[in-house]
Design a protein around this motif. Sequence first.
Motif, PDB file in Angstrom:
ATOM      1  N   VAL A 171       0.859  -1.180   0.000  1.00  0.00           N
ATOM      2  CA  VAL A 171       0.000   0.000   0.000  1.00  0.00           C
ATOM      3  C   VAL A 171       0.896   1.231   0.000  1.00  0.00           C
ATOM      4  O   VAL A 171       1.707   1.414   0.917  1.00  0.00           O
ATOM      5  CB  VAL A 171      -0.937   0.029   1.213  1.00  0.00           C
ATOM      6  CG1 VAL A 171      -1.783   1.300   1.202  1.00  0.00           C
ATOM      7  CG2 VAL A 171      -1.846  -1.200   1.236  1.00  0.00           C
ATOM      8  N   THR A 172       0.780   2.066  -1.026  1.00  0.00           N
ATOM      9  CA  THR A 172       1.539   3.305  -1.109  1.00  0.00           C
ATOM     10  C   THR A 172       0.592   4.430  -1.502  1.00  0.00           C
ATOM     11  O   THR A 172      -0.579   4.199  -1.811  1.00  0.00           O
ATOM     12  CB  THR A 172       2.671   3.212  -2.162  1.00  0.00           C
ATOM     13  OG1 THR A 172       2.096   3.296  -3.472  1.00  0.00           O
ATOM     14  CG2 THR A 172       3.449   1.914  -2.033  1.00  0.00           C
ATOM     15  N   GLU A 173       1.108   5.656  -1.538  1.00  0.00           N
ATOM     16  CA  GLU A 173       0.285   6.790  -1.964  1.00  0.00           C
ATOM     17  C   GLU A 173      -0.030   6.746  -3.451  1.00  0.00           C
ATOM     18  O   GLU A 173      -1.029   7.317  -3.889  1.00  0.00           O
ATOM     19  CB  GLU A 173       1.002   8.103  -1.628  1.00  0.00           C
ATOM     20  CG  GLU A 173       1.120   8.374  -0.135  1.00  0.00           C
ATOM     21  CD  GLU A 173       1.764   9.716   0.146  1.00  0.00           C
ATOM     22  OE1 GLU A 173       2.163  10.384  -0.833  1.00  0.00           O
ATOM     23  OE2 GLU A 173       1.856  10.098   1.321  1.00  0.00           O
ATOM     24  N   ALA A 174       0.807   6.067  -4.239  1.00  0.00           N
ATOM     25  CA  ALA A 174       0.632   6.056  -5.688  1.00  0.00           C
ATOM     26  C   ALA A 174      -0.069   4.804  -6.197  1.00  0.00           C
ATOM     27  O   ALA A 174      -0.692   4.834  -7.253  1.00  0.00           O
ATOM     28  CB  ALA A 174       1.985   6.188  -6.383  1.00  0.00           C
ATOM     29  N   TYR A 175       0.058   3.701  -5.478  1.00  0.00           N
ATOM     30  CA  TYR A 175      -0.540   2.447  -5.932  1.00  0.00           C
ATOM     31  C   TYR A 175      -0.716   1.505  -4.758  1.00  0.00           C
ATOM     32  O   TYR A 175      -0.098   1.663  -3.701  1.00  0.00           O
ATOM     33  CB  TYR A 175       0.312   1.793  -7.025  1.00  0.00           C
ATOM     34  CG  TYR A 175       1.615   1.205  -6.523  1.00  0.00           C
ATOM     35  CD1 TYR A 175       1.695  -0.113  -6.074  1.00  0.00           C
ATOM     36  CD2 TYR A 175       2.781   1.972  -6.489  1.00  0.00           C
ATOM     37  CE1 TYR A 175       2.877  -0.647  -5.602  1.00  0.00           C
ATOM     38  CE2 TYR A 175       3.976   1.445  -6.027  1.00  0.00           C
ATOM     39  CZ  TYR A 175       4.029   0.132  -5.587  1.00  0.00           C
ATOM     40  OH  TYR A 175       5.194  -0.389  -5.120  1.00  0.00           O
ATOM     41  N   THR A 176      -1.564   0.504  -4.973  1.00  0.00           N
ATOM     42  CA  THR A 176      -1.777  -0.568  -4.000  1.00  0.00           C
ATOM     43  C   THR A 176      -1.808  -1.890  -4.750  1.00  0.00           C
ATOM     44  O   THR A 176      -2.364  -1.978  -5.852  1.00  0.00           O
ATOM     45  CB  THR A 176      -3.093  -0.363  -3.232  1.00  0.00           C
ATOM     46  OG1 THR A 176      -2.949   0.751  -2.337  1.00  0.00           O
ATOM     47  CG2 THR A 176      -3.477  -1.601  -2.422  1.00  0.00           C
ATOM     48  N   VAL A 177      -1.223  -2.917  -4.172  1.00  0.00           N
ATOM     49  CA  VAL A 177      -1.307  -4.275  -4.694  1.00  0.00           C
ATOM     50  C   VAL A 177      -1.948  -5.149  -3.633  1.00  0.00           C
ATOM     51  O   VAL A 177      -1.455  -5.240  -2.503  1.00  0.00           O
ATOM     52  CB  VAL A 177       0.079  -4.839  -5.072  1.00  0.00           C
ATOM     53  CG1 VAL A 177      -0.049  -6.299  -5.537  1.00  0.00           C
ATOM     54  CG2 VAL A 177       0.738  -3.994  -6.144  1.00  0.00           C
ATOM     55  N   ILE A 178      -3.069  -5.779  -3.978  1.00  0.00           N
ATOM     56  CA  ILE A 178      -3.739  -6.733  -3.096  1.00  0.00           C
ATOM     57  C   ILE A 178      -3.573  -8.105  -3.734  1.00  0.00           C
ATOM     58  O   ILE A 178      -4.254  -8.425  -4.712  1.00  0.00           O
ATOM     59  CB  ILE A 178      -5.229  -6.391  -2.913  1.00  0.00           C
ATOM     60  CG1 ILE A 178      -5.379  -4.990  -2.312  1.00  0.00           C
ATOM     61  CG2 ILE A 178      -5.919  -7.434  -2.038  1.00  0.00           C
ATOM     62  CD1 ILE A 178      -6.826  -4.534  -2.164  1.00  0.00           C
ATOM     63  N   PRO A 179      -2.647  -8.928  -3.242  1.00  0.00           N
ATOM     64  CA  PRO A 179      -2.407 -10.224  -3.878  1.00  0.00           C
ATOM     65  C   PRO A 179      -3.511 -11.215  -3.540  1.00  0.00           C
ATOM     66  O   PRO A 179      -4.211 -11.089  -2.529  1.00  0.00           O
ATOM     67  CB  PRO A 179      -1.070 -10.661  -3.282  1.00  0.00           C
ATOM     68  CG  PRO A 179      -1.014  -9.985  -1.955  1.00  0.00           C
ATOM     69  CD  PRO A 179      -1.741  -8.679  -2.114  1.00  0.00           C
ATOM     70  N   ARG A 180      -3.653 -12.210  -4.387  1.00  0.00           N
ATOM     71  CA  ARG A 180      -4.727 -13.184  -4.203  1.00  0.00           C
ATOM     72  C   ARG A 180      -4.607 -13.944  -2.895  1.00  0.00           C
ATOM     73  O   ARG A 180      -5.606 -14.421  -2.355  1.00  0.00           O
ATOM     74  CB  ARG A 180      -4.761 -14.158  -5.380  1.00  0.00           C
ATOM     75  CG  ARG A 180      -3.623 -15.155  -5.411  1.00  0.00           C
ATOM     76  CD  ARG A 180      -3.657 -15.972  -6.686  1.00  0.00           C
ATOM     77  NE  ARG A 180      -2.837 -17.174  -6.593  1.00  0.00           N
ATOM     78  CZ  ARG A 180      -2.640 -18.010  -7.598  1.00  0.00           C
ATOM     79  NH1 ARG A 180      -3.174 -17.753  -8.786  1.00  0.00           N
ATOM     80  NH2 ARG A 180      -1.901 -19.086  -7.450  1.00  0.00           N
ATOM     81  N   GLY A 181      -3.384 -14.033  -2.357  1.00  0.00           N
ATOM     82  CA  GLY A 181      -3.187 -14.771  -1.116  1.00  0.00           C
ATOM     83  C   GLY A 181      -3.848 -14.155   0.104  1.00  0.00           C
ATOM     84  O   GLY A 181      -3.979 -14.819   1.135  1.00  0.00           O
ATOM     85  N   VAL A 182      -4.279 -12.889   0.016  1.00  0.00           N
ATOM     86  CA  VAL A 182      -4.955 -12.270   1.158  1.00  0.00           C
ATOM     87  C   VAL A 182      -6.474 -12.290   1.003  1.00  0.00           C
ATOM     88  O   VAL A 182      -7.193 -11.821   1.884  1.00  0.00           O
ATOM     89  CB  VAL A 182      -4.466 -10.828   1.399  1.00  0.00           C
ATOM     90  CG1 VAL A 182      -2.954 -10.806   1.557  1.00  0.00           C
ATOM     91  CG2 VAL A 182      -4.890  -9.889   0.277  1.00  0.00           C
ATOM     92  N   LEU A 183      -6.969 -12.834  -0.114  1.00  0.00           N
ATOM     93  CA  LEU A 183      -8.421 -12.910  -0.314  1.00  0.00           C
ATOM     94  C   LEU A 183      -8.928 -14.181   0.367  1.00  0.00           C
ATOM     95  O   LEU A 183      -9.178 -15.207  -0.263  1.00  0.00           O
ATOM     96  CB  LEU A 183      -8.757 -12.890  -1.810  1.00  0.00           C
ATOM     97  CG  LEU A 183      -8.264 -11.647  -2.561  1.00  0.00           C
ATOM     98  CD1 LEU A 183      -8.699 -11.706  -4.018  1.00  0.00           C
ATOM     99  CD2 LEU A 183      -8.751 -10.363  -1.904  1.00  0.00           C
TER     100      LEU A 183
END
Length: 273
Positions: free
Chosen positions: A26-38
């Motif tokens: 999680v950053t100010e410019a982008y976020t990555v939510i990987p499938r492993g946290v779903l």
Amino acid sequence: MNTPSYFAPTGGLPPQTDLLTDRAIVTEAYTVIPRGVLRDIVTSNFPGWTRTRAWILAKPVQGFATTFAQYVVEVGPGGGSEQPEPEAGVESVVFLMSGRLDLTVEGAEHHLEPGGYAYLPAGADWTLANPGETPASLSWVRKPYEPAPGIDAPKPFVTREQDIAPTPMPDTDGTWATTRFVDPDDLAHDMHVNIVTFQPGGTIPFAETHVMEHGLYVLEGKAVYRLNNDWVEVQEGDFMWLRAFCPQACYAGGPGPFRYLLYKDVNRQIRLT
């Protein structure tokens, strides 16, 4: 076209022996939510829906998405909603990744299978139901519709990815193509939700830096994505949010195609007052 592949999460929990380290960013410019946290414990239930759970991937909050919300929704057998959209001014796109759904829009019935796509304008009367014996998973993008003076609001439509030929990007020999569900010159639409496909080794050959905000849900394959100053590995089932003007590019890693469902806001003047 070849039979498309779409990844949908199934929940569950990792074993206690797994390491905690993951790829979430999680950053100010982008976020990555990987499938492993779903996982099961981060799902949401919605009023007016039965036998349904959702992973909320993006919503308007300070420092995150500003123009849209995006979910992966899992509808169990016999589940669905007679009033899925609670806000009259909100338009939607639903894209089915697994299972079957019956969609009714303004009294017209449609039977969706994987690859099915529906645009649902603000104020439309629509319902969703799972008639099958297995769960159905869909991507749901919601956005407040912004009317334009002198332009009629768009009408609902239902189609399939399989019925639309991808448009190759210029000078790429077809290694980078976009399946466009809406004509880019149709100013009635203030958002596009398309599918972008890269063949193995395909690339965005420059750092795109533009006003459109993005939500990217990876349907298939893997890649290394340039996000602001970082190179990040992503794979099917991952979600990326990119703020306006976040530099972005990618290399498709193979061995198969890299494909994602892409949201962006388009076709409207910048509001200053």
